[in-house]
Motif scaffolding. Structure first.
Motif, PDB file in Angstrom:
ATOM      1  N   ALA A  79      13.212 -14.596 -25.911  1.00 35.39           N
ATOM      2  CA  ALA A  79      14.210 -15.612 -26.296  1.00 35.39           C
ATOM      3  C   ALA A  79      14.237 -16.768 -25.298  1.00 35.39           C
ATOM      4  CB  ALA A  79      15.584 -14.965 -26.395  1.00 35.39           C
ATOM      5  N   THR A  80      13.966 -16.491 -24.040  1.00 33.24           N
ATOM      6  CA  THR A  80      14.049 -17.562 -23.037  1.00 33.24           C
ATOM      7  C   THR A  80      12.705 -18.246 -22.789  1.00 33.24           C
ATOM      8  OG1 THR A  80      13.723 -15.957 -21.273  1.00 33.24           O
ATOM      9  CG2 THR A  80      16.003 -16.517 -21.822  1.00 33.24           C
ATOM     10  N   GLU A  81      11.603 -17.536 -23.017  1.00 30.80           N
ATOM     11  CA  GLU A  81      10.308 -18.091 -22.620  1.00 30.80           C
ATOM     12  C   GLU A  81       9.512 -18.711 -23.769  1.00 30.80           C
ATOM     13  OE1 GLU A  81       7.959 -15.451 -20.251  1.00 30.80           O
ATOM     14  OE2 GLU A  81       9.595 -15.075 -18.838  1.00 30.80           O
ATOM     15  N   TYR A  82       9.853 -18.347 -24.991  1.00 29.95           N
ATOM     16  CA  TYR A  82       9.067 -18.853 -26.122  1.00 29.95           C
ATOM     17  C   TYR A  82       9.880 -19.843 -26.943  1.00 29.95           C
ATOM     18  CZ  TYR A  82       5.224 -15.543 -25.453  1.00 29.95           C
ATOM     19  OH  TYR A  82       4.153 -14.872 -24.956  1.00 29.95           O
ATOM     20  N   ALA A  83       9.191 -20.794 -27.564  1.00 31.78           N
ATOM     21  CA  ALA A  83       9.858 -21.757 -28.444  1.00 31.78           C
ATOM     22  C   ALA A  83       8.994 -21.975 -29.682  1.00 31.78           C
ATOM     23  CB  ALA A  83      10.045 -23.079 -27.708  1.00 31.78           C
TER      24      ALA A  83
END
Lengths: 279, 262
Positions: A79-83
């Motif tokens: 959730a924090t590292e991928y977009a």
């Protein structure tokens, strides 16, 4: 780089470590045993030598696999590292390219995933989490535990990183993305990618680091709709064959390192037979 | 190897079955008639035609026999003395198969369990077990080996032979040579025992070929462990105990019950 200056073996004592970064773990070192190293030397010592110095090129398929592993095993990190990168249309057009570049600039710290990959990964995660065995298997365990040990017979340093270790059940789990998760197709995948060697090596890794496991499960997830999930385990014969291959290859690696010789294919004229399926 | 030139070597021999382990006979499924097992292991000093103890063990004759066999299989599978492949409830089917094989060839179940390897999914007899079975058979004299050719050359090899006890005819098996082992590719596999113990392998292979021709009912058409390894490509290392898998069925049951495995 040899194992004596490999960061995994110089920075961490032998054993089980939950938080080893990818770069440290995946660093290749002469004489360091891993599934990747065994795959390389299984072709020939010459291929192993090339593998050591020429890391594999990243491919969209590998990036997809990494992203899915992160999503299913470490959802908070995902959730924090991928977009999810929106579809900006044909980026040969100036305005589309500008919009995409602006988006990338504002998400510079993230790993960009094409929107359709992102959607497929969401489906796959849901499929595993709603699968009646999958959801029971991937809980109460630790993701990405790095295991290091010394091979007793050869003294070579070894490393393995099971996807998911459930100590309370003496169970090791590997999540595999695949085109076809059926038993028949996955058995061929096991043979092609030598998952039986991985099974034996990882069982040994667990045993040598005091985490002996009874079960090694493959949770196979299809990459396209309907994103079917199937759970497999190898029989004793397959593990025995994997263990035999691993031993032969570890001993070959030790011998090559000791002699500092990395020969290619044996220099003989090889008489070929056609495979049995050719008419 | 001059000492092997047509000498009366002591054959490779396992313990001859005692009265307790004398095999139980087959039962004709149609009539229920008790028959002697083919090639039954009986002590050599017993006369021909002497009936073995008349008690059937075939598990597949009727419901009672099957249930009796199941109870026996359960008892055997809970023993720590039987090999790993036969231990535990999930391996009871293996024990039943071993019991059936033992019944067919007239050997003790424990001997069968200790002498049957499953390699790449193929059940295979250990060569020394096959030789011992022939040696204990009432039909033939113990197997002997006749060597020929110069040790170390491709012509070096041997034949297995034994006499038919009834007719006195000498039954001589096919010649197995190092040249044959090379031509068949047996000697070129990684870790091949043909490189390190050729004399033993020549005798084992000669015995396997002999049995296939003269006493196929003893091998039941199965290859020896050594043959299977030669044809499947590489040496099989014994998997350490710590790497052996647990029962998948037990794990699934435990997962579904929400219990934590011990």
């Amino acid at each position: 780089m040899t194992h004596t200056d490999h960061p995994l073996f110089t920075n961490f004592p032998l054993g089980a470590h939950p938080n080893v970064d990818n770069a440290t773990y995946h660093q290749r070192g002469l004489g360091v045993v891993s599934k990747g190293a065994l795959d390389a030397i299984a072709r020939s010592p010459l291929h192993y030598q090339a593998w050591l110095t020429e890391p594999d090129k990243d491919t969209p398929a590998l990036a997809f696999g990494r992203a899915f592993h992160c999503a299913i095993l470490e959802p908070e990190r995902f959730a924090t590292e991928y977009a999810s990168e929106p579809d900006f249309g044909d980026c040969r057009k100036k305005e589309n390219k500008a919009a995409r570049d602006a988006w990338r600039e504002s998400n510079r710290a993230a790993v960009w995933l094409p929107a359709d990959d992102w959607e497929a990964i969401e489906h796959m995660v849901r499929a595993v989490r709603s699968h009646e065995l999958g959801r029971l298997i991937l809980r109460d365990g630790d993701p990405e535990v790095t295991l290091t040990w010394l091979d007793k017979a050869t003294g070579l340093p070894c490393k393995a990183r099971p996807d998911y270790l459930v100590r309370s059940r003496r169970m090791c789990v590997d999540v595999k993305t695949t085109d076809d998760a059926s038993e028949e197709a996955f058995a061929r995948t096991v043979a092609k990618y030598r998952y039986h060697v991985q099974d034996a090596l990882y069982r040994d890794a667990c045993a040598q680091t005091g985490e002996a496991v009874e079960h090694f499960l493959f949770v196979a997830v299809e990459k396209t709709a309907p994103y079917a999930v199937n759970v497999h385990t190898l029989d004793e014969d397959a593990i025995g064959r994997g263990y035999t291959r691993a031993r032969i290859e570890i001993e070959l690696l030790a011998d090559c390192v000791k002699r500092n010789e990395f020969p290619g294919y044996p220099p003989h004229i090889h008489t070929l037979s056609l495979p049995p399926w050719v008419a | 190897m001059s000492s092997k030139q047509d000498t009366e070597n002591a054959p490779v021999q396992l313990a001859t079955p005692s009265a307790e382990t004398t095999p139980l006979p087959l039962v004709d499924p149609a009539t229920g008639e008790v028959k002697a097992s083919p090639g039954a292991l009986v002590p050599h000093d017993e006369g021909e035609g002497q009936a073995p103890p008349a008690r059937a063990l075939s598990a597949f004759v009727d419901k009672d026999s099957f249930e009796t066999a199941q109870r026996m299989a359960r008892a055997l599978s809970s023993s720590s003395l039987v090999p790993e492949a036969y231990r535990g409830q999930s391996n009871m089917p293996n024990v039943m198969i071993a019991m059936e094989l033992a019944n067919r060839i007239g050997a003790s179940v424990l001997m069968v369990m200790q002498s049957l390897d499953v390699i790449h999914g193929r059940p295979s007899w250990r060569a020394q077990f096959l030789i011992a079975t022939v040696n204990a058979s009432s039909r033939f004299t113990p197997l002997r080996f006749r060597f020929q050719g110069k040790e170390g050359s491709d012509d070096w090899g041997c034949r297995a032979w034994a006499k038919d006890r009834e007719s006195g005819e000498e039954c001589t098996g096919a010649l197995i040579t190092m040249g044959l082992a090379k031509a068949e590719g047996w000697a070129s596999k990684a870790g091949s025992k043909w490189k390190t113990m050729p004399e033993q392998m020549l005798m084992y292979r000669a015995a396997a070929f002999w049995t296939r021709i003269y006493a196929p009912e003893l091998s039941l058409g199965m290859q020896t462990t050594e043959e299977t390894v030669d044809t499947t490509g590489y040496e099989i290392r014994e998997t350490p105990e710590a790497l052996r898998p647990g029962s998948a069925a037990d794990l699934e049951r435990s997962l579904r019950n929400g219990a934590t495995a011990q």
